[in-house]
Design a protein around this motif. Structure first.
Motif, mmCIF file in Angstrom:
data_model
loop_
_atom_site.group_PDB
_atom_site.id
_atom_site.type_symbol
_atom_site.label_atom_id
_atom_site.label_comp_id
_atom_site.label_asym_id
_atom_site.label_seq_id
_atom_site.Cartn_x
_atom_site.Cartn_y
_atom_site.Cartn_z
ATOM 1 N N GLU A 1 -12.138 -6.403 -1.311
ATOM 2 C CA GLU A 1 -11.915 -4.542 -1.019
ATOM 3 C C GLU A 1 -11.009 -4.821 -0.097
ATOM 4 O O GLU A 1 -11.495 -3.201 -0.002
ATOM 5 N N THR A 2 -10.531 -5.001 0.769
ATOM 6 C CA THR A 2 -9.428 -5.045 1.157
ATOM 7 C C THR A 2 -8.118 -4.821 1.012
ATOM 8 O O THR A 2 -7.257 -4.503 1.768
ATOM 9 N N ALA A 3 -8.084 -5.150 -0.206
ATOM 10 C CA ALA A 3 -6.664 -5.251 -0.848
ATOM 11 C C ALA A 3 -6.491 -3.492 -1.584
ATOM 12 O O ALA A 3 -7.689 -2.755 -2.072
ATOM 13 N N ARG A 4 -5.970 -3.199 -0.412
ATOM 14 C CA ARG A 4 -5.168 -1.327 -0.738
ATOM 15 C C ARG A 4 -3.977 -1.182 -1.715
ATOM 16 O O ARG A 4 -3.609 -0.446 -1.809
ATOM 17 N N TYR A 5 -2.794 -1.914 -1.073
ATOM 18 C CA TYR A 5 -1.325 -2.354 -2.242
ATOM 19 C C TYR A 5 -1.478 -3.207 -2.369
ATOM 20 O O TYR A 5 -1.310 -4.511 -3.077
ATOM 21 N N ALA A 6 -0.134 -2.771 -3.761
ATOM 22 C CA ALA A 6 0.419 -4.122 -4.437
ATOM 23 C C ALA A 6 1.848 -4.204 -4.323
ATOM 24 O O ALA A 6 2.591 -2.925 -4.368
ATOM 25 N N LEU A 7 2.784 -5.255 -4.783
ATOM 26 C CA LEU A 7 3.550 -5.625 -4.104
ATOM 27 C C LEU A 7 4.356 -6.397 -5.025
ATOM 28 O O LEU A 7 3.601 -7.467 -6.429
ATOM 29 N N VAL A 8 5.049 -5.275 -6.767
ATOM 30 C CA VAL A 8 4.758 -5.743 -7.511
ATOM 31 C C VAL A 8 6.971 -6.944 -7.779
ATOM 32 O O VAL A 8 7.258 -6.162 -7.253
ATOM 33 N N SER A 9 6.592 -7.940 -8.406
ATOM 34 C CA SER A 9 7.933 -8.279 -8.969
ATOM 35 C C SER A 9 8.724 -8.514 -9.977
ATOM 36 O O SER A 9 7.772 -8.670 -10.990
ATOM 37 N N ALA B 1 -4.575 1.717 -5.609
ATOM 38 C CA ALA B 1 -5.280 3.035 -7.041
ATOM 39 C C ALA B 1 -4.401 3.112 -7.863
ATOM 40 O O ALA B 1 -5.096 3.433 -9.194
ATOM 41 N N ASP B 2 -2.725 3.683 -7.540
ATOM 42 C CA ASP B 2 -2.387 3.731 -9.255
ATOM 43 C C ASP B 2 -2.128 2.980 -10.343
ATOM 44 O O ASP B 2 -1.421 3.454 -10.610
ATOM 45 N N LEU B 3 -2.700 1.499 -9.700
ATOM 46 C CA LEU B 3 -2.639 0.823 -10.595
ATOM 47 C C LEU B 3 -4.029 0.621 -11.749
ATOM 48 O O LEU B 3 -3.571 -0.010 -13.013
ATOM 49 N N ARG B 4 -4.851 0.996 -11.327
ATOM 50 C CA ARG B 4 -5.593 1.611 -11.522
ATOM 51 C C ARG B 4 -6.291 2.582 -12.688
ATOM 52 O O ARG B 4 -5.295 3.280 -12.368
ATOM 53 N N ASP B 5 -7.573 2.470 -13.249
ATOM 54 C CA ASP B 5 -8.223 3.931 -14.167
ATOM 55 C C ASP B 5 -7.555 4.229 -15.120
ATOM 56 O O ASP B 5 -6.651 5.472 -15.159
ATOM 57 N N GLY B 6 -6.645 3.139 -16.069
ATOM 58 C CA GLY B 6 -5.739 3.807 -17.427
ATOM 59 C C GLY B 6 -4.512 4.417 -16.328
ATOM 60 O O GLY B 6 -4.164 5.040 -17.731
ATOM 61 N N GLN B 7 -4.006 3.891 -15.187
ATOM 62 C CA GLN B 7 -2.914 5.243 -15.168
ATOM 63 C C GLN B 7 -1.459 3.983 -15.587
ATOM 64 O O GLN B 7 -0.114 4.196 -15.463
ATOM 65 N N ALA B 8 -1.533 2.444 -15.385
ATOM 66 C CA ALA B 8 -0.545 1.060 -15.496
ATOM 67 C C ALA B 8 -1.025 0.214 -15.859
ATOM 68 O O ALA B 8 -2.032 -0.337 -17.150
ATOM 69 N N TRP B 9 -0.075 -0.165 -17.476
ATOM 70 C CA TRP B 9 0.435 -1.250 -18.115
ATOM 71 C C TRP B 9 0.583 -2.262 -18.154
ATOM 72 O O TRP B 9 2.471 -1.843 -18.090
ATOM 73 N N LEU B 10 1.112 -3.414 -18.502
ATOM 74 C CA LEU B 10 2.368 -4.610 -18.877
ATOM 75 C C LEU B 10 2.423 -4.451 -20.502
ATOM 76 O O LEU B 10 1.869 -4.621 -21.069
ATOM 77 N N VAL B 11 3.381 -3.923 -20.576
ATOM 78 C CA VAL B 11 3.510 -3.643 -21.929
ATOM 79 C C VAL B 11 4.855 -4.356 -22.919
ATOM 80 O O VAL B 11 5.944 -4.602 -22.175
#
Length: 201
Positions: A105-113, A125-135
């Motif tokens: 619950e403390t996770a708020r951000y993502a660092l992508v590599s 939040a921008d990776l959730r709710d059908g907004q992001a995919w690994l394609v």
């Protein structure tokens, strides 16, 4: 009297309406990256989801293909001012991957590599709710290396530099940590509709 049909005019008007401010319509698919295209074979690809999660996860390419897949069609927008409409991809929703990893619950951000050493940051939040995919497919074909294959992140509601090519992992964090372009002066969020290209925009 106009010789152009109303239907044709309507199509062009619709396309213009879908372009964020300052963008132009691109029919091709320009290739932009920070360096040479890395040679990552599907058999060598893997993805790790860790950081502030209850169950750190690692998926191989075969694992990813075995997960429920979606085929989103979305417009994409590059910070260099081109937009490409109605692009179709196939891949796995980040909702599925996050569900397996169980973010704290403390996770708020993502660092992508990426495999090339690239990093970029964005709110979880921008990776959730059908907004992001690994394609892993683009327009019905395996994703080409020059466009991030075998697997890239797709976050189409943000500028395309947030959709890391050759993605290798995501670390969930309590606090924001800038990535490659963000440390170089690009905006931390990157909303095309607000023209958030650079810090201060």
């Amino acid at each position: 009297m106009s010789i152009v049909s109303r239907g044709f005019q309507g199509r062009r008007s619709d396309e213009r309406h879908r372009l964020p401010p300052g963008q132009y319509l691109e029919r091709g698919f320009p290739v932009l990256s920070i360096g040479p295209t890395p040679d990552v074979a599907p058999a060598d690809w893997s993805f790790e989801l860790g950081g502030l999660v209850a169950a750190p996860q690692r998926w191989s390419y075969e694992d990813l293909l075995g997960l429920p897949a979606e085929t989103p069609t979305r417009d994409i927008h590059c910070v260099t001012k081109w937009s490409k409409l109605d692009t179709t991809w196939r891949g796995v929703s980040l909702d599925t991957l996050l569900g397996a990893a169980q973010p704290d619950e403390t996770a708020r951000y993502a660092l992508v590599s990426g495999f090339d050493g690239y990093t970029t940051n964005l709110p979880l939040a921008d990776l959730r709710d059908g907004q992001a995919w690994l394609v892993h497919e683009f327009e019905g074909q395996p994703l080409e290396a020059e466009h991030g294959g075998p697997v890239r992140l797709l976050v189409p509601h943000l500028y395309l530099w947030k959709s890391a090519k050759w993605v290798s992992g995501i670390e969930l964090l309590a606090d924001d940590r800038q990535g490659f372009w963000e440390r170089g002066g690009y905006h931390d969020y990157g909303d095309p509709w607000r023209e958030q290209r650079y810090q201060g925009d």
